[in-house]
Design a protein around this motif. Structure first.
Motif, PDB file in Angstrom:
ATOM      1  N   ARG A 141     -29.448 -60.171 -11.337  1.00 34.36           N
ATOM      2  CA  ARG A 141     -30.496 -59.625 -12.204  1.00 34.36           C
ATOM      3  C   ARG A 141     -31.764 -59.325 -11.395  1.00 34.36           C
ATOM      4  N   ALA A 142     -32.116 -60.238 -10.485  1.00 30.93           N
ATOM      5  CA  ALA A 142     -33.322 -60.030  -9.693  1.00 30.93           C
ATOM      6  C   ALA A 142     -33.195 -58.794  -8.806  1.00 30.93           C
ATOM      7  N   LYS A 143     -31.989 -58.556  -8.301  1.00 30.03           N
ATOM      8  CA  LYS A 143     -31.776 -57.374  -7.463  1.00 30.03           C
ATOM      9  C   LYS A 143     -31.847 -56.095  -8.292  1.00 30.03           C
ATOM     10  N   LYS A 144     -31.382 -56.191  -9.531  1.00 30.49           N
ATOM     11  CA  LYS A 144     -31.384 -55.019 -10.412  1.00 30.49           C
ATOM     12  C   LYS A 144     -32.762 -54.758 -10.991  1.00 30.49           C
ATOM     13  N   ARG A 147     -38.870 -60.431 -10.499  1.00 20.94           N
ATOM     14  CA  ARG A 147     -38.736 -61.540  -9.569  1.00 20.94           C
ATOM     15  C   ARG A 147     -39.966 -62.445  -9.612  1.00 20.94           C
ATOM     16  N   GLN A 148     -39.680 -63.741  -9.564  1.00 24.26           N
ATOM     17  CA  GLN A 148     -40.751 -64.730  -9.580  1.00 24.26           C
ATOM     18  C   GLN A 148     -41.205 -65.042  -8.155  1.00 24.26           C
ATOM     19  N   GLY A 149     -42.485 -65.321  -7.987  1.00 28.04           N
ATOM     20  CA  GLY A 149     -43.003 -65.710  -6.685  1.00 28.04           C
ATOM     21  C   GLY A 149     -42.910 -67.220  -6.481  1.00 28.04           C
ATOM     22  N   PHE A 150     -43.476 -67.683  -5.387  1.00 27.67           N
ATOM     23  CA  PHE A 150     -43.497 -69.119  -5.101  1.00 27.67           C
ATOM     24  C   PHE A 150     -44.623 -69.790  -5.893  1.00 27.67           C
ATOM     25  N   ASP A 151     -44.359 -71.012  -6.358  1.00 24.24           N
ATOM     26  CA  ASP A 151     -45.443 -71.806  -6.935  1.00 24.24           C
ATOM     27  C   ASP A 151     -45.881 -72.895  -5.957  1.00 24.24           C
ATOM     28  N   HIS A 152     -45.325 -72.856  -4.732  1.00 21.32           N
ATOM     29  CA  HIS A 152     -45.712 -73.791  -3.687  1.00 21.32           C
ATOM     30  C   HIS A 152     -45.323 -73.162  -2.342  1.00 21.32           C
ATOM     31  N   VAL A 153     -45.833 -73.712  -1.277  1.00 24.84           N
ATOM     32  CA  VAL A 153     -45.475 -73.222   0.055  1.00 24.84           C
ATOM     33  C   VAL A 153     -44.075 -73.727   0.395  1.00 24.84           C
ATOM     34  N   PRO A 154     -43.137 -72.832   0.705  1.00 26.74           N
ATOM     35  CA  PRO A 154     -41.754 -73.262   0.955  1.00 26.74           C
ATOM     36  C   PRO A 154     -41.604 -73.888   2.342  1.00 26.74           C
ATOM     37  N   PRO A 155     -40.526 -74.629   2.565  1.00 31.04           N
ATOM     38  CA  PRO A 155     -40.249 -75.130   3.920  1.00 31.04           C
ATOM     39  C   PRO A 155     -40.096 -73.960   4.895  1.00 31.04           C
ATOM     40  N   ILE A 156     -40.665 -74.111   6.076  1.00 35.74           N
ATOM     41  CA  ILE A 156     -40.573 -73.097   7.120  1.00 35.74           C
ATOM     42  C   ILE A 156     -39.925 -73.742   8.349  1.00 35.74           C
ATOM     43  N   GLY A 157     -38.804 -73.189   8.787  1.00 32.86           N
ATOM     44  CA  GLY A 157     -38.121 -73.785   9.932  1.00 32.86           C
ATOM     45  C   GLY A 157     -36.759 -73.181  10.155  1.00 32.86           C
ATOM     46  N   PHE A 158     -35.771 -74.056  10.270  1.00 30.84           N
ATOM     47  CA  PHE A 158     -34.402 -73.625  10.545  1.00 30.84           C
ATOM     48  C   PHE A 158     -33.456 -74.247   9.524  1.00 30.84           C
TER      49      PHE A 158
END
Length: 273
Positions: free
Chosen positions: A217-220, A225-236
């Motif tokens: 649905r988000a692709k269509k 699309r919803q954004g972030f409500d917090h800073v996501p983990p950044i790494g590997f």
């Protein structure tokens, strides 16, 4: 498919022919080598030679696979060309593929996915019960080792790492070059780097998209699309998953790269941006 088979992590589809040169092809060849050396040979198996599959003697499938996410003790017998340890448990005659392990280790592992047709099971590393003579955990310099998917051999001496890299090339020539044995060239010793840490001038940390951002649905309807409500983990990525873990410092990177990474991953700095 029964609930039990679903819990055991069975593949319900017939496994597609592995892509030439893929990790799957290389791993499968290592698994088959170990099964032959162990003289286990009564479950459906295929030998990968020069990119093609030929039927070999079937391996004994009498032992039922363990349920998915159950834990099992595994004695590691070999180190695969993809970097994972290969071994057997006392309760099964198929191969367990366990990351962050070395030949001679006895480890506790968690069952993830069972490939019945190919006689091996992917498992997560849990703990070392009896260390290999090659294992030296004091060599590990990263707090994320054995979770992050970036490095595999920090517990192995650099000299032994170089020897293993040589065997990878030797096996690749033997299996995939299409050359007769007498024409395969001798492989020289691996030339080591003067630095085992602090040498990488580029790393590529990433982060996962917001929840549901990759749904149909988000692709269509990208406008929904919803954004972030917090800073996501950044790494590997966490080993064996598609999930990103926060990596605040990577010791194989140069000091300049590590400084930028630490500042970018500082929670206070990120929350104030």
């Amino acid at each position: 498919m029964t609930k039990r088979k679903r819990d055991q992590g069975y593949h319900t589809k017939r496994m597609k022919a592995v892509q030439e040169g893929s990790n799957e092809q290389v791993l499968l060849a290592d698994v088959q080598d170990l099964l032959r050396k162990a003289k286990i040979g009564d479950s459906k198996n295929h030998e990968v030679v020069n990119g093609s599959e030929t039927a070999v003697k079937e391996a004994d499938a009498s032992s039922d696979p363990l349920e998915r996410f159950s834990e099992v003790d595994v004695e590691i017998s070999a180190l695969s060309s993809v970097g994972d340890g290969l071994g057997f448990s006392t309760s099964s005659e198929h191969v367990f593929v366990v990351p962050f392990t070395l030949p001679g280790d006895v480890v506790n592992a968690k069952v993830v996915t069972h490939f019945a047709n190919d006689s091996y099971t992917l498992a997560d590393f849990v703990s070392v019960l009896k260390p290999s003579p090659q294992r030296n955990d004091s060599l590990v310099q990263c707090q994320y080792f054995a979770k992050c998917s970036g490095c595999q051999f920090q517990m192995l001496s650099y000299e032994d790492q170089l020897v293993h890299k040589k065997t990878i090339i030797e096996k690749a020539y033997r299996r995939f070059s299409s050359l007769p044995p007498e024409s395969i060239p001798a492989v020289g010793d691996t030339i080591g780097s003067p630095m085992q840490y602090g040498y990488r001038t580029k790393i590529t940390p990433h982060f996962d998209g917001p929840p549901g951002s990759m749904s149909r649905r988000a692709k269509k309807h990208p406008e929904e699309r919803q954004g972030f409500d917090h800073v996501p983990p950044i790494g590997f990525m966490v080993k064996g998953t598609r999930r990103t873990m926060d990596i605040e410092d990577c010791p194989i990177a140069t000091d300049a790269v590590r400084d930028v990474q630490t500042r970018c991953n500082d929670p206070t700095a990120r929350d104030n941006k």
